[in-house]
Enzyme design. Structure first.
Site, short mmCIF file in Angstrom:
data_model
loop_
_atom_site.label_atom_id
_atom_site.label_comp_id
_atom_site.label_asym_id
_atom_site.label_seq_id
_atom_site.Cartn_x
_atom_site.Cartn_y
_atom_site.Cartn_z
CD GLU A 258 -5.25 -0.41 2.39
OE1 GLU A 258 -4.34 -1.21 2.09
OE2 GLU A 258 -5.51 0.59 1.71
CB CYS A 292 0.13 -5.60 5.92
SG CYS A 292 0.26 -3.81 5.92
#
Ligand code: NAP
Length: 486
Positions: A258, A292
Site C-alpha cells: 500500500e 495517502c
C-alpha cells in the site's frame, strides 16, 4: 478520563515477543516525542535484528496451532478486541494524538475506522470456504480449498498508527496466520497499546509479535530473507516499497504493497460547488493532509475555479491551529521538521512558477512542527506540487478546459491510488470511473475509506487490496486437489 501522564505510564515499554513483554537486546531504548511540543513522551525498547528474528521464531512456533484453531474461536478473539477498543477509545485516541499530533476528534475517528477491521474480519473468519465439483471430463472431483498463507511480516507507517495495523492484523488473524509487526519509530505507542488489547482479548502467545525499532532496515532484512516467512505486507512510501519488493523477490515472497498517492480532485463546471467544497476540505485537510488518500492536485474547470478557491479560502481561514489535545483544534502539527520543510519547498516552487497564495503559505515559528493551512491557486503544470505527494495542509488548484484535458492531467502521474470527481452529470461520472487510472474513486464525496471496501491502488500506488471481501484473500493461498471419481 485518564490524564496524559497516567495514560503514558500505563503503556508497556517492551517488545512483545512470544506473549512476553521484554527488553531489547542489550537493553537499547529510544524516545518517542510529541510533535506539537517536541517533548519526549515515552522511552521504549529498541529492537535489534536478533530481536526481529526472535519475533519471527515466535510467530513460526505459533503458526500451526493458530491455523488449527477453530474459525469461531479466532472470530471471537477479534470481536472481543473490537469491543475492548471501543471501551478504551478515548484513551487510545489521546495516546495517538500525543505521539502523532492529529486533533483528538480525528484520532477518535481513526479508532472507529481502524476498529471496524476487527469487526469486519471477525465476521469474515467464519466464512472462508472453497469449492467442490466434477471436472469437465467427468473423471475426477476437483476440490479447491483455502489455506492460511503462514507467518506474516507487517511494516506500518506513522500517519494512521492504528488503522494501518488493524487493516493487516485483523485479516491475517482471521485467515489463521501469525504475525510480526514493525510500527514506525515515530508512532509505536498506539500499536503497542493495541497489541496489549489483543493479549487481553485472549490471543494466544506468539500469534502477534511487535518489534518497534529505530533500525527498520536492519531489523526487516533478515526477517524478509528468512524462508519461514510467507508474506510481507507494507504500507508506506513508494520508494521504500520498491526496495522491499526487491528484497522479497529473492525468496519469491508474497507481498501486499500500500504505497504513495497523488490523488486528483476534479471539479467539473456542472458540479454542486457546496458538495465539492465540503469534499475538498475533508479530502485535503483530514490528518493535516498527511494521508495517502489526501487530494493532492485540485483540477478545477476554469469557469468555477475562482469561486471554488474563494469558498475554500474562507473555510480554511476558519481553521483553528494548535495542539491536537486542545478543544476545537482542527489543524495539528506535521509529523516532523522534514515534513514542514517539504511543504514550504513545494509552496515556494509553485509561487516561483506563477501561482498565488490566497491564505497561509508558511511554517509557523515556535514549539512543534506546524505549517499554516494553505491554498495556492493558478498552479502551473510544471510545478513540483503537481508531481509529488505534498503530505501537508496545502491545497493546490490548477485549471482545465475540457473533459479530455481533465482526464489527461488527472492520469499524468506514476501513482494511481484514489481520485475524486465532482459532477452532477451521471453519464460523465460513469465515464470518469472508466477513464481515471486509480484503484479507488470518490464520486461527489471526499472520504471513501471503509472496512467493507477493497482499499488499494494501481500503477506505483501498490499491489493488493486491504478490507472488503478481498482483504482476507491476501492471507489465504488457494489449494487445488484432484481425486478420481470412484
Ligand atoms: P516510509 O518512510 O516508507 O515508512 C513506512 C514504514 O516503513 C515505517 O514503518 C518505516 O519505519 C519503515 N521503513 C522505512 N525504511 C525501511 C526499510 N529500508 N526497510 C524496512 N522498513 C522501512 O513512509 P512514511 O513516511 O512513514 O509514510 C508515508 C507514506 O506512506 C506516504 O507515501 C503515504 O502515501 C504512504 N501511505 C500509503 C497508504 C496506502 O494504503 N496506500 C496508507 C498510509 C500511508 P521507520 O520510519 O521507523 O524507519
Amino acid at each position: 478520563m485518564t490524564t496524559e501522564q497516567e495514560l503514558l505510564a500505563s503503556i508497556p515499554t517492551g517488545l512483545y515477543i512470544g506473549g512476553e513483554w521484554r527488553d531489547a537486546e542489550g537493553g537499547k531504548t529510544f524516545d518517542v516525542t510529541d510533535p506539537s511540543t517536541g517533548k519526549i513522551i515515552a522511552t521504549i525498547a529498541d529492537a535489534s535484528a536478533a530481536d526481529g528474528v526472535a519475533a519471527l521464531d515466535a510467530a513460526v512456533a505459533a503458526q500451526g496451532e493458530w491455523a488449527a484453531t477453530p474459525p469461531r474461536t479466532r472470530s471471537d478473539i477479534l470481536r472481543r478486541a473490537f469491543d475492548l477498543l471501543q471501551e478504551r477509545k478515548q484513551d487510545i485516541a489521546l495516546l495517538m494524538t500525543l505521539e502523532m499530533g492529529k486533533p483528538l476528534a480525528e484520532s477518535v475517528g481513526e479508532i472507529t475506522y481502524g476498529g471496524e477491521f476487527l469487526r469486519w474480519f471477525s465476521e469474515e473468519a467464519v466464512r472462508i470456504t472453497g469449492r467442490y465439483g466434477l471436472n469437465p471430463e467427468g473423471t475426477g472431483q476437483m476440490i479447491v480449498s483455502q489455506m492460511p498463507v503462514g507467518p506474516c511480516y507487517f511494516i506500518t507507517p506513522w500517519n494512521f498508527p492504528l488503522a494501518m495495523a488493524t487493516r493487516k492484523i485483523a485479516p491475517a488473524l482471521a485467515a489463521g496466520c501469525t504475525v510480526v509487526v514493525k510500527p514506525a519509530a515515530l508512532t509505536p505507542l498506539t500499536t503497542i497499546a493495541f497489541v496489549a488489547i489483543l493479549e487481553e482479548a485472549g490471543l494466544p502467545k506468539g500469534v502477534v509479535n511487535v518489534v518497534q525499532t529505530t533500525s527498520s532496515g536492519a531489523v526487516s532484512e533478515p526477517i524478509i530473507a528468512d524462508p519461514r516467512l510467507r508474506k510481507l505486507s507494507f504500507t508506506g512510501s513508494t520508494g521504500v516499497g520498491k526496495k522491499l519488493i526487491a528484497q522479497a523477490a529473492e525468496g519469491v515472497l508474497r507481498t501486499s504493497m500500500e504505497l504513495g498517492g497523488n490523488a486528483p480532485f476534479v471539479v467539473f463546471d456542472d458540479a454542486d460547488l457546496d458538495k465539492a467544497v465540503d469534499g475538498a476540505i475533508a479530502a485535503k485537510f483530514r490528518n493535516i493532509g498527511q494521508a495517502c488518500t489526501a487530494a493532492n492536485r485540485f483540477i478545477v474547470h476554469s469557469s468555477v475555479a475562482e469561486e471554488f478557491a474563494r469558498r475554500i479560502t474562507e473555510r480554511v481561514n476558519g481553521f483553528s491551529i494548535g495542539r491536537g489535545t486542545e478543544e476545537g483544534v482542527t489543524i495539528g502539527p506535521l509529523i516532523d521538521e522534514k515534513a514542514v520543510g517539504k511543504a514550504q519547498e513545494l509552496v515556494d516552487d509553485a509561487v516561483s512558477k506563477g501561482a498565488t497564495v490566497t491564505t497561509g503559505g508558511n511554517a509557523i515559528e515556535g514549539d512543534g512542527t506546524f505549517f499554516e493551512p494553505t491554498v495556492v491557486t493558478g498552479v502551473t503544470r510544471d510545478a513540483q506540487i503537481l508531481r509529488e505527494e505534498i503530505f501537508g495542509p496545502v491545497l493546490a488548484i490548477a485549471t482545465f478546459e475540457t473533459e479530455d484535458d481533465a482526464v489527461r492531467l488527472a492520469n499524468d502521474t506514476e501513482y494511481g491510488l484514489v481520485s475524486y470527481v465532482f459532477t452532477e452529470n451521471i453519464g460523465r461520472g460513469h465515464r470518469m470511473i472508466d477513464r481515471l487510472e486509480t484503484g479507488m474513486m470518490g464520486l461527489n464525496v471526499g472520504v471513501i475509506s471503509n472496512a467493507a471496501a477493497p482499499f488499494g491502488g494501481v500503477k506505483q500506488s501498490g499491489i493488493g487490496r486491504e478490507g472488503g471481501f478481498e482483504g482476507i484473500h491476501e492471507y489465504l493461498s488457494t489449494k487445488y486437489t484432484l481425486t478420481p471419481v470412484s
